[in-house]
Design a protein around this motif. Structure first.
Motif, short mmCIF file in Angstrom:
data_model
loop_
_atom_site.label_atom_id
_atom_site.label_comp_id
_atom_site.label_asym_id
_atom_site.label_seq_id
_atom_site.Cartn_x
_atom_site.Cartn_y
_atom_site.Cartn_z
N MET A 143 0.83 -1.20 0.00
CA MET A 143 0.00 0.00 0.00
C MET A 143 0.87 1.26 0.00
SD MET A 143 -3.09 0.86 -0.07
CE MET A 143 -4.04 2.32 0.11
N ALA A 144 1.98 1.20 0.72
CA ALA A 144 2.88 2.36 0.77
C ALA A 144 3.47 2.66 -0.61
CB ALA A 144 4.00 2.12 1.77
N ILE A 146 1.98 2.14 -3.51
CA ILE A 146 0.94 2.81 -4.29
C ILE A 146 0.81 4.26 -3.85
CG2 ILE A 146 -1.55 2.87 -4.73
CD1 ILE A 146 -1.51 -0.18 -4.50
N LYS A 147 0.85 4.48 -2.57
CA LYS A 147 0.64 5.83 -2.05
C LYS A 147 1.79 6.77 -2.41
CE LYS A 147 -1.17 6.86 2.27
NZ LYS A 147 -1.03 6.83 3.73
N HIS A 148 3.03 6.28 -2.31
CA HIS A 148 4.19 7.16 -2.46
C HIS A 148 4.79 7.18 -3.85
CE1 HIS A 148 4.33 8.17 1.74
NE2 HIS A 148 4.21 6.89 2.05
N LEU A 189 0.75 7.00 -7.03
CA LEU A 189 -0.20 8.11 -6.98
C LEU A 189 0.41 9.41 -7.53
CD1 LEU A 189 -3.07 8.81 -6.25
CD2 LEU A 189 -2.27 9.41 -3.96
#
Length: 51
Positions: free
Chosen positions: A1-2, A4-6, A9
């Protein structure tokens, strides 16, 4: 998830902004250059990085 977020995105946001700018420039072309009937917008192909 990190990841994808950092990473993904911000990359997605940059791609969307770039697409918006290209579309805006393409829509501005007929107004600025009415004498050129068929002017195409050519962009360099994106190459995937090995990183």
């Amino acid at each position: 998830m990190a990841i994808i977020k950092h990473l993904l995105l911000p990359l997605l946001m940059i791609c969307c902004l770039l697409e918006f700018e290209v579309a805006r420039a393409a829509s501005d072309l007929p107004r600025h250059t009415p004498s050129v009937p068929e002017q195409t917008l050519s962009l360099p192909a994106l190459q995937p990085s090995a990183g």
